[in-house]
Design an enzyme around this catalytic site. Structure first.
Site, short mmCIF file in Angstrom:
data_model
loop_
_atom_site.label_atom_id
_atom_site.label_comp_id
_atom_site.label_asym_id
_atom_site.label_seq_id
_atom_site.Cartn_x
_atom_site.Cartn_y
_atom_site.Cartn_z
N LYS A 267 0.85 -1.19 0.00
CA LYS A 267 0.00 0.00 0.00
C LYS A 267 0.88 1.24 0.00
O LYS A 267 1.80 1.36 0.80
CB LYS A 267 -0.91 0.01 1.24
CG LYS A 267 -2.08 -0.94 1.14
CD LYS A 267 -3.01 -0.80 2.32
CE LYS A 267 -4.11 -1.84 2.28
NZ LYS A 267 -5.09 -1.64 1.20
N ARG A 341 -10.57 -11.42 0.86
CA ARG A 341 -11.43 -12.40 0.20
C ARG A 341 -10.77 -13.78 0.15
O ARG A 341 -11.45 -14.79 0.09
CB ARG A 341 -11.80 -11.90 -1.20
CG ARG A 341 -10.64 -11.68 -2.12
CD ARG A 341 -10.99 -10.79 -3.30
NE ARG A 341 -11.11 -9.37 -2.91
CZ ARG A 341 -11.47 -8.39 -3.74
NH1 ARG A 341 -11.75 -8.66 -5.01
NH2 ARG A 341 -11.55 -7.15 -3.32
N1 BES Z 1 -8.30 -3.85 3.79
C1 BES Z 1 -8.43 -3.37 2.47
C2 BES Z 1 -9.72 -2.57 2.26
C3 BES Z 1 -9.80 -1.25 2.98
C4 BES Z 1 -9.29 -0.12 2.40
C5 BES Z 1 -10.44 -1.14 4.17
C6 BES Z 1 -9.40 1.10 3.02
C7 BES Z 1 -10.56 0.07 4.82
C8 BES Z 1 -10.05 1.21 4.23
C9 BES Z 1 -8.45 -4.52 1.48
O1 BES Z 1 -7.70 -5.63 1.82
C10 BES Z 1 -7.90 -4.00 0.20
O2 BES Z 1 -6.76 -3.62 0.19
N2 BES Z 1 -8.73 -4.00 -0.84
C11 BES Z 1 -8.35 -3.53 -2.12
C12 BES Z 1 -8.84 -4.52 -3.14
C13 BES Z 1 -8.30 -4.31 -4.52
C14 BES Z 1 -6.82 -4.57 -4.55
C15 BES Z 1 -9.02 -5.23 -5.44
C16 BES Z 1 -8.98 -2.17 -2.34
O3 BES Z 1 -10.13 -1.98 -1.90
O4 BES Z 1 -8.34 -1.30 -2.87
ZN ZN Z 2 -5.67 -5.45 1.23
#
Ligand code: BES
Ligand code: ZN
Ligand code: ZN
Length: 489
Positions: A267, A341
């Protein structure tokens, strides 16, 4: 914080403060209290200083005219808009206001106001007090401020009010436990720590507990969980708690990513520190299981969560790696940041196969896209069963923890099909696509026939703003919703 009942009337209660609610329409009705206050309350209205607007507050010194030192008026707004959710907020607002004013004990008659049964109102007021009084701090302070005792003034219906207080206390304690776990730093709240918390609960309340560790996952073929854990320095845990209150079996499965770095798809955001909250789904399961046992919820409740961090260590899963999940389906991990997921995939199919529940609910901080869609005021809900969705929506209205249903049509399921494998864990379209829906579409491949609801709490579990019911950070969102759902299941 102690919450008590007293049969004294509002003009008789002698303590630091008395809080009472005023509807907008009721500006001319003050009776006994205003007479004792020499018409001072009425004067506030006629001068336009307090009009009973929703959430308006005004504090007066009683100068000995009432038995308490101060009188706090809280505006309840229009009668027609007032419901249990507003009552809970009003109670929280009063508690925060008085706490800030340095008051340590107060009384209120708020539970006598609004729709719902006496018990429900007393419960809502109690929840409001305890949730409003919550804070998480690691500051080295001399003396933290806080309300020590709050008193509900009630002379007619003491037993119902007492029952409402009791359930309100149990529920708010569970929500605050969940908040503490989510606010706790990832260096402390590890997979081992969460499994330990679950074991403590199991001990205290006689719940059955099963903990599946790394080697058993290897034997069982839980390769989706293992893939997420590969970059980590510590082992994953799959924890299953069981409360048997008779009745039908319901399973709740939580996402417990104790820190989501993104893995090799690291991230790239200053908000990465907030990813300690990516275990909020698991924390809800822990809070819910405690409440289930204490409230003796009338269901056999399976509360499961997978806990691990998502780290980019030297053995981490690489984008493009292919795995076979517990249910035999193959997945190309095209993005290691879509890890929630993956752990849920194995957890859902394991729970469905081994516990045969009549409904499965998963709860997860799954997608940033859900935050874009709904902000912080509702969770995304997707699933396969309209009846379950309707019950969830009703519970959301009642608790103020609202859900908003998004569609899960076949066209969306197509979007997570792979070229090389049965599935990809994130389609290209997720960059500018319906990410909350494709996340759920992926999960739908891991529940065969059981009515299923998925709650995406990415926007509601962790918030950047203070509201009546919580400070910034963890909200404990979902505990109250699911208790309400299961009480009536
Ligand atoms: N934990 C994150 C989702 C999230 C983001 C929760 C911001 C709370 C605040 C999740 O694991 C994630 O990173 N999801 C990605 C998925 C994408 C790579 C398909 C996202 O939402 O960007
Ligand atoms: Zn994630
Ligand atoms: Zn995540």
């Amino acid at each position: 914080m102690r919450i008590e009942i007293s049969s004294l009337g509002p003009t008789q209660w002698a303590g630091e403060a008395l809080a009472t609610g005023v509807f907008k329409e009721d500006s001319d009705r003050f009776g006994a209290m205003d007479i004792r206050m020499d018409g001072e309350i009425r004067k506030l209205f006629s001068r336009g200083m307090f009009e009973g607007d929703w959430k308006q507050t005004y504090m007066l010194d009683t100068h000995g005219k009432l038995d308490c030192e101060r009188l706090l008026l809280i505006g309840l707004g229009e009668r027609s808009k007032f419901d249990l959710a507003r009552l809970r907020k009003a109670s929280a607002l009063v508690t925060r206001f008085l706490k800030e004013a340095g008051i340590s004990n107060f009384a209120t008659d708020l539970h006598g106001t609004g729709p719902g049964s006496t018990e429900e109102r007393a419960q809502a007021v109690t929840e409001g007090m305890m949730l409003g009084n919550y804070r998480f701090t690691r500051k080295h302070e001399e003396k933290p401020k806080g309300i020590v005792s709050a008193v509900l003034l009630e002379r007619n219906d003491m037993n119902r009010v007492r029952r409402g207080i009791e359930s309100g206390e149990v529920i708010a304690e569970s929500v605050n436990r969940t908040r503490n776990l989510v606010n706790g730093p990832a260096g402390e709240v590890t997979a081992d720590f969460l499994a330990g918390e679950a074991a403590k609960l199991a001990n205290r309340y006689g719940l059955k507990i099963t903990v599946i560790g790394k080697s058993e996952m290897e034997l069982l073929g839980m390769n989706a969980i293992l893939a997420v854990n590969k970059g980590s320095a510590s082992d994953p845990k799959f924890v299953i708690l069981e409360w048997d209150g008779g009745g039908r079996t319901v399973a709740v499965v939580g996402k417990g990513i104790t820190f989501d770095s993104g893995g090799l798809n690291l991230k790239n955001t200053p908000n990465i520190k907030d990813m300690k909250s990516d275990m909020a789904g698991a924390a809800v399961v822990i809070g819910l299981m405690e409440a289930a046992a204490r409230l003796r919820l009338p269901v056999r409740l399976i509360g499961a969560f997978v806990a691990t961090d998502n780290m980019p260590g030297p053995n981490a899963t690489r984008p493009g790696d292919i795995i076979t999940a517990y249910n035999g389906k193959t997945i190309e991990v095209v993005n290691t940041d879509a890890e929630g997921r993956l752990i849920l995939a194995d957890a859902l199919s394991y729970v469905e196969k081994n516990y045969r529940p009549s409904a499965i609910i998963d709860i997860a901080t799954l997608t940033a896209a859900c935050v874009v869609a709904l902000g912080h005021h509702a969770a995304g809900m997707l699933g396969t069963d309209e009846k379950l969705a309707e019950m969830m929506t009703a519970a959301g209205r009642k608790t103020g923890e609202r859900v908003w249903q998004l569609p899960l049509w076949d066209e969306y399921r197509e979007m997570v099909k792979g070229d090389l494998t049965d599935m990809v864990n994130s389609g290209k379209e997720d960059v500018l696509g319906p990410g909350a829906i494709t996340g759920a579409a992926f999960l739908s491949n891991f529940v065969e026939g059981t009515p299923w609801a998925h709650l995406d709490i990415a926007g509601t579990a962790w918030v950047p703003m203070v509201t009546e019911l919580h400070p910034k950070g963890a909200t404990g969102w979902g505990v109250r919703l699911l208790i309400e759902l299961l009480r009536n299941y």
